[in-house]
Design an enzyme around this catalytic site. Sequence first.
Site, PDB file in Angstrom:
ATOM      1  N   ARG A 110      56.006  47.281  32.030  1.00  0.00           N
ATOM      2  CA  ARG A 110      55.352  47.595  30.949  1.00  0.00           C
ATOM      3  C   ARG A 110      56.110  48.914  30.130  1.00  0.00           C
ATOM      4  O   ARG A 110      56.253  49.750  30.719  1.00  0.00           O
ATOM      5  CB  ARG A 110      54.207  47.588  30.836  1.00  0.00           C
TER       6      ARG A 110
ATOM      7  N   THR B  30      56.810  51.040  23.975  1.00  0.00           N
ATOM      8  CA  THR B  30      56.518  49.875  23.152  1.00  0.00           C
ATOM      9  C   THR B  30      55.410  49.169  23.636  1.00  0.00           C
ATOM     10  O   THR B  30      54.932  48.025  23.181  1.00  0.00           O
ATOM     11  CB  THR B  30      58.098  48.705  23.323  1.00  0.00           C
TER      12      THR B  30
ATOM     13  N   ASP C 126      41.982  42.896  39.952  1.00  0.00           N
ATOM     14  CA  ASP C 126      43.455  43.216  39.983  1.00  0.00           C
ATOM     15  C   ASP C 126      44.106  42.200  41.117  1.00  0.00           C
ATOM     16  O   ASP C 126      43.887  42.455  42.695  1.00  0.00           O
ATOM     17  CB  ASP C 126      43.782  44.483  40.342  1.00  0.00           C
TER      18      ASP C 126
ATOM     19  N   ASP D 269      46.386  43.927  43.797  1.00  0.00           N
ATOM     20  CA  ASP D 269      45.825  44.671  44.637  1.00  0.00           C
ATOM     21  C   ASP D 269      44.826  44.026  45.751  1.00  0.00           C
ATOM     22  O   ASP D 269      44.812  44.361  46.815  1.00  0.00           O
ATOM     23  CB  ASP D 269      44.757  45.609  43.927  1.00  0.00           C
TER      24      ASP D 269
HETATM   25  N1  URA Z   1      45.913  41.164  35.935  1.00  0.00           N
HETATM   26  C1  URA Z   1      45.016  41.045  36.913  1.00  0.00           C
HETATM   27  O1  URA Z   1      45.435  40.991  38.100  1.00  0.00           O
HETATM   28  N2  URA Z   1      43.747  40.925  36.769  1.00  0.00           N
HETATM   29  C2  URA Z   1      43.288  40.815  35.427  1.00  0.00           C
HETATM   30  O2  URA Z   1      42.142  40.692  35.038  1.00  0.00           O
HETATM   31  C3  URA Z   1      44.148  40.712  34.462  1.00  0.00           C
HETATM   32  C4  URA Z   1      45.665  41.017  34.797  1.00  0.00           C
END
Ligand code: URA
Length: 209
Positions: A104, A108, A200, A203
């Site tokens: 990212r 921007t 996530d 993770d």
């Molecule tokens: N990416 C993720 O791993 N989890 C989310 O909730 C949103 C984006």
Amino acid sequence: MSKVYVFDHPLIQHKLTYIRDKHTGTKEFRELVEEVATLMAFEITRDLPLQEVEIETPVSKARAKVIAGKKLGIIPILRAGIGMVDGILKLIPAAKVGHIGLYRDPETLKPVEYYVKLPTDVEERDFIVVDPMLATGGSAVEAIHALKKRGAKNIKFMCLIAAPEGVEAVQQAHPDVDIYIAALDEKLNDHGYIVPGLGDAGDRLFGTK
Ligand code: URA
């Protein structure tokens, strides 16, 4: 406008519940993501063309069906998409695997390609882009764009959990790309996480948190 398919098979929904559960550890999470990817691959390949071949059974000659040599490519979006690849390859072992990495841009806030490695015959393949989560849709839109820019014509997008915002973003940007999901969740929160989601995905897959 592209179509959205929700795979509500009981086995997929059952496994997804344990994927969502925060008490599920890395090993089990990884195994479950792979299993759900396999089950989703079964559904997503329903429209693969067949051809007839002649074989001999122990009893007689027979004409029977085999998959008509369709060339497929699987494109995980780095890094969480990697968690779905082996599960798909269990059913489609001859598929080629490309990778797309995006970061990212801090100014921007838009996703920018930092790594794209695709099979050489992009124009001849049908592609399945995979990422466990379709949140804002920014990465999916950009990854599909990266594929199209290099000649891909037939693309599907597959994820475990989608937010309505992400589905809309992909449909707006790529009305020719159908979306295959295991669950459509409620919304995104202020941090960009899908609610209720699973946290996530990267993770949890790689044990980095
Ligand atoms: N990416 C993720 O791993 N989890 C989310 O909730 C949103 C984006």
